[in-house]
Enzyme design. Structure first.
Site, PDB file in Angstrom:
ATOM      1  N   TYR A  14       0.808  -1.210   0.000  1.00 43.99           N
ATOM      2  CA  TYR A  14       0.000   0.000   0.000  1.00 43.99           C
ATOM      3  C   TYR A  14       0.849   1.271   0.000  1.00 43.99           C
ATOM      4  O   TYR A  14       0.381   2.330  -0.431  1.00 43.99           O
ATOM      5  CB  TYR A  14      -0.933   0.014   1.214  1.00 43.99           C
ATOM      6  CG  TYR A  14      -2.154  -0.842   1.044  1.00 43.99           C
ATOM      7  CD1 TYR A  14      -3.309  -0.338   0.454  1.00 43.99           C
ATOM      8  CD2 TYR A  14      -2.170  -2.170   1.463  1.00 43.99           C
ATOM      9  CE1 TYR A  14      -4.438  -1.116   0.289  1.00 43.99           C
ATOM     10  CE2 TYR A  14      -3.295  -2.960   1.302  1.00 43.99           C
ATOM     11  CZ  TYR A  14      -4.427  -2.427   0.714  1.00 43.99           C
ATOM     12  OH  TYR A  14      -5.535  -3.213   0.550  1.00 43.99           O
ATOM     13  N   VAL A  85      11.200   0.690   2.883  1.00 43.08           N
ATOM     14  CA  VAL A  85      10.941  -0.576   3.550  1.00 43.08           C
ATOM     15  C   VAL A  85       9.640  -0.525   4.335  1.00 43.08           C
ATOM     16  O   VAL A  85       9.365   0.450   5.027  1.00 43.08           O
ATOM     17  CB  VAL A  85      12.099  -0.929   4.511  1.00 43.08           C
ATOM     18  CG1 VAL A  85      11.880  -2.294   5.130  1.00 43.08           C
ATOM     19  CG2 VAL A  85      13.430  -0.886   3.773  1.00 43.08           C
ATOM     20  N   GLY A 250     -10.209   1.646  11.041  1.00 47.80           N
ATOM     21  CA  GLY A 250      -9.570   0.433  10.521  1.00 47.80           C
ATOM     22  C   GLY A 250      -8.362   0.804   9.693  1.00 47.80           C
ATOM     23  O   GLY A 250      -7.735   1.833   9.918  1.00 47.80           O
ATOM     24  N   CYS A 253      -2.829   1.604   9.719  1.00 54.45           N
ATOM     25  CA  CYS A 253      -1.923   2.447  10.507  1.00 54.45           C
ATOM     26  C   CYS A 253      -2.377   2.798  11.915  1.00 54.45           C
ATOM     27  O   CYS A 253      -1.575   2.713  12.841  1.00 54.45           O
ATOM     28  CB  CYS A 253      -1.654   3.748   9.740  1.00 54.45           C
ATOM     29  SG  CYS A 253      -0.658   3.521   8.252  1.00 54.45           S
ATOM     30  N   LYS A 256      -2.089   0.155  14.794  1.00 57.75           N
ATOM     31  CA  LYS A 256      -0.682  -0.287  14.839  1.00 57.75           C
ATOM     32  C   LYS A 256       0.222   0.814  15.380  1.00 57.75           C
ATOM     33  O   LYS A 256       1.083   0.561  16.243  1.00 57.75           O
ATOM     34  CB  LYS A 256      -0.231  -0.698  13.442  1.00 57.75           C
ATOM     35  CG  LYS A 256       1.269  -0.973  13.302  1.00 57.75           C
ATOM     36  CD  LYS A 256       1.616  -1.477  11.921  1.00 57.75           C
ATOM     37  CE  LYS A 256       1.515  -0.404  10.855  1.00 57.75           C
ATOM     38  NZ  LYS A 256       2.600   0.598  10.944  1.00 57.75           N
ATOM     39  N   ARG A 322      -9.052  -4.450   6.276  1.00 58.92           N
ATOM     40  CA  ARG A 322      -8.681  -4.452   7.693  1.00 58.92           C
ATOM     41  C   ARG A 322      -9.630  -3.473   8.396  1.00 58.92           C
ATOM     42  O   ARG A 322      -9.290  -2.331   8.663  1.00 58.92           O
ATOM     43  CB  ARG A 322      -7.217  -4.040   7.860  1.00 58.92           C
ATOM     44  CG  ARG A 322      -6.252  -5.084   7.340  1.00 58.92           C
ATOM     45  CD  ARG A 322      -4.835  -4.599   7.288  1.00 58.92           C
ATOM     46  NE  ARG A 322      -4.630  -3.664   6.178  1.00 58.92           N
ATOM     47  CZ  ARG A 322      -3.440  -3.219   5.789  1.00 58.92           C
ATOM     48  NH1 ARG A 322      -2.346  -3.631   6.412  1.00 58.92           N
ATOM     49  NH2 ARG A 322      -3.331  -2.381   4.774  1.00 58.92           N
ATOM     50  N   ARG A 401     -22.441   4.030   9.614  1.00 57.80           N
ATOM     51  CA  ARG A 401     -21.656   5.117   9.022  1.00 57.80           C
ATOM     52  C   ARG A 401     -22.479   6.381   8.771  1.00 57.80           C
ATOM     53  O   ARG A 401     -21.978   7.313   8.144  1.00 57.80           O
ATOM     54  CB  ARG A 401     -21.033   4.646   7.700  1.00 57.80           C
ATOM     55  CG  ARG A 401     -20.002   3.550   7.855  1.00 57.80           C
ATOM     56  CD  ARG A 401     -18.721   4.076   8.450  1.00 57.80           C
ATOM     57  NE  ARG A 401     -17.710   3.037   8.592  1.00 57.80           N
ATOM     58  CZ  ARG A 401     -16.474   3.255   9.024  1.00 57.80           C
ATOM     59  NH1 ARG A 401     -16.109   4.476   9.353  1.00 57.80           N
ATOM     60  NH2 ARG A 401     -15.616   2.267   9.132  1.00 57.80           N
TER      61      ARG A 401
END
Length: 453
Positions: A14, A85, A250, A253, A256, A322, A401
């Site tokens: 992504y 990376v 969701g 990022c 996490k 996700r 939503r």
């Protein structure tokens, strides 16, 4: 000053794919090669059907693929000038579920060393613990990534405050200066650059959790979260961005990066700071609250009932699944329910959770309830009168939503019972997760229960 003429991006996901496609598009004199060990992903990048959906991405790729943009699995030959990376979260060992996993950075670094001769600039673009390498974090939003890359709010580049470090920083600045005004390119030390990425996503996640917490209060008092958010957003000190209540955030990022920030604070012996940011994640319990609301409204049971979930991506204009839909599906499956999802590709992880339907009308046929989890525009334009005729009665719509806000009177006239986030909650108290608990879910933890008696 060193001039970059060839760029190698390790990782065709992504971040790497869209970012390097735009660089190639904006810098026709630079040869850009995106490499990955995943051969099927590279084949998809070289095909008419790209592995990632982003508005405008296909046009950008097709404009320069085969000219100065290449996708390859030949990593060793492709390592020339720079390296971008991707760093996922650890799934094992110390820091499990929170710390960034550096094994891929280490593997890439070793491979770069083995295949490098002369001067090289190594750049990382994703979230890693601070003090890694030359840092150029991405601030893309899925669904608007190409627009964000072509017209960024800022480009951030962090490097060592040494002559060699600053030489590398200026060389990377020169690449972006092909299309980004110099005043939008910020240069910092590596600590500041990498912490800025974590902090930016943590602040955005914090706003979402804040408005979701207020939405729960609205449901309990009779207020409307949309009206409250409008009033809050008109305050120029606050602004109206990221004040949309929903079933939770969701994507790749927010969760996490907040967890990375929590782990970093704990590792640096800042427990109060760690606990503060941990609280941001507690209110992803909105997912469980929403699932509980569905169950309560359906007479406290969904056993042997069919629920059509419209939308599995975490937001519109992206194929990234996700999402909160996974958690809501899991909670409902705990109650033994038949699920249908329209418009989702045949992905293994999704197929294990749900029955997939490519057509929303087919998904809603015979359903007891419709649950909207993604704000796709098409869901506003469906023939709900036709859907109502095909559903079992009473027919429910749960709008996670607030997509159908302007259609409530029409839908109620048709015969639907409407439940939305941040408004019109049932009188029964919905339990919250215990303080400090973050709902956890793994695809290996799918329920395999017999119907309850």
């Amino acid at each position: 000053m060193f001039e970059i003429k060839k760029i190698c991006c390790i990782g065709a996901g992504y971040v790497g794919g869209p970012t390097c496609s735009v660089i190639a598009h904006m810098c026709p004199e630079i040869r850009v090669t995106v490499v990955d060990v995943n051969e099927s992903r590279i084949n998809a990048w070289n095909s008419p059907t790209l592995p990632i959906y982003e508005p405008g991405l296909k046009e950008v790729v097709e404009s320069c693929r085969g000219k100065n943009l290449f996708f390859s699995t030949n990593i060793d030959d492709a390592i020339k000038e720079a390296d971008l990376v991707n760093t996922p979260t650890k799934t094992y060992g110390m820091g499990k579920g929170r710390a960034a996993d550096l094994k891929y950075i280490e593997a890439c670094a070793r491979r770069i060393v083995q295949n490098s001769y002369g001067y090289k600039i190594v750049t990382e673009k994703s979230t890693v613990p601070v003090r890694a390498v030359l840092s150029n974090p991405e601030f893309l939003a899925e669904g608007t990534a190409i627009k964000d890359l072509k017209n960024p709010d800022r480009v951030l580049i962090g490097g060592d405050e040494t002559p060699e470090g600053q030489r590398a920083v200026q060389a990377l600045c020169a690449v972006y200066e092909h299309w980004v005004p110099r005043e939008k390119i910020l240069t910092t030390n590596t600590w500041s650059s990498e912490l800025s990425k974590l902090a930016a996503n943590a602040f955005l996640a914090q706003r979402i959790s804040s408005i979701n917490s207020i939405s729960a209060l609205c449901e309990a008092t009779g207020a409307d979260i949309e009206e409250v958010a409008t009033a809050i957003g008109m305050d120029q000190r606050i602004g109206n961005k990221f004040l949309k209540a929903s079933v939770g955030f969701g994507g790749s990022c927010f969760q996490k990066d907040v967890l990375n920030l929590v782990y970093l604070c704990e590792a640096l012996n800042l427990p109060e700071v760690a606990r503060y940011w941990q609280q941001v994640l507690i209110f992803i319990v909105n997912r469980r609250r929403f699932a509980s609301r569905i169950i309560d409204s359906l007479f406290n049971t969904v056993t042997d009932k069919k629920i059509a979930i419209l939308g599995f991506a975490f937001k519109k204009d992206t194929g990234d699944t996700r999402s909160s839909s996974i958690y809501i599906s899991k909670y409902l499956m705990d109650e033994v329910v038949d699920l249908s999802h329209p418009g989702v590709s045949e992905d293994d992880k999704v197929a294990r959770l749900v029955t997939i339907s490519k057509d929303p009308y087919e998904a809603c046929d015979g359903a007891h309830a419709v649950v909207i989890c993604t704000e796709w525009d098409m869901f506003k334009e469906l023939d709900y009168e036709h859907i109502h005729k095909k559903m079992l009665k009473p027919a429910f719509i749960f709008d996670g939503r607030r997509v159908l806000d302007g259609l409530h009177n029409e839908l109620q006239t048709i015969g639907f019972q409407i439940e939305t986030i941040g408004k019109k909650v049932s009188s029964k108290r919905i339990p919250y997760a215990p303080s400090g608990e973050i709902p956890k879910f793994s695809l290996q933890d799918l329920p395999n229960k017999k119907p309850r008696v």
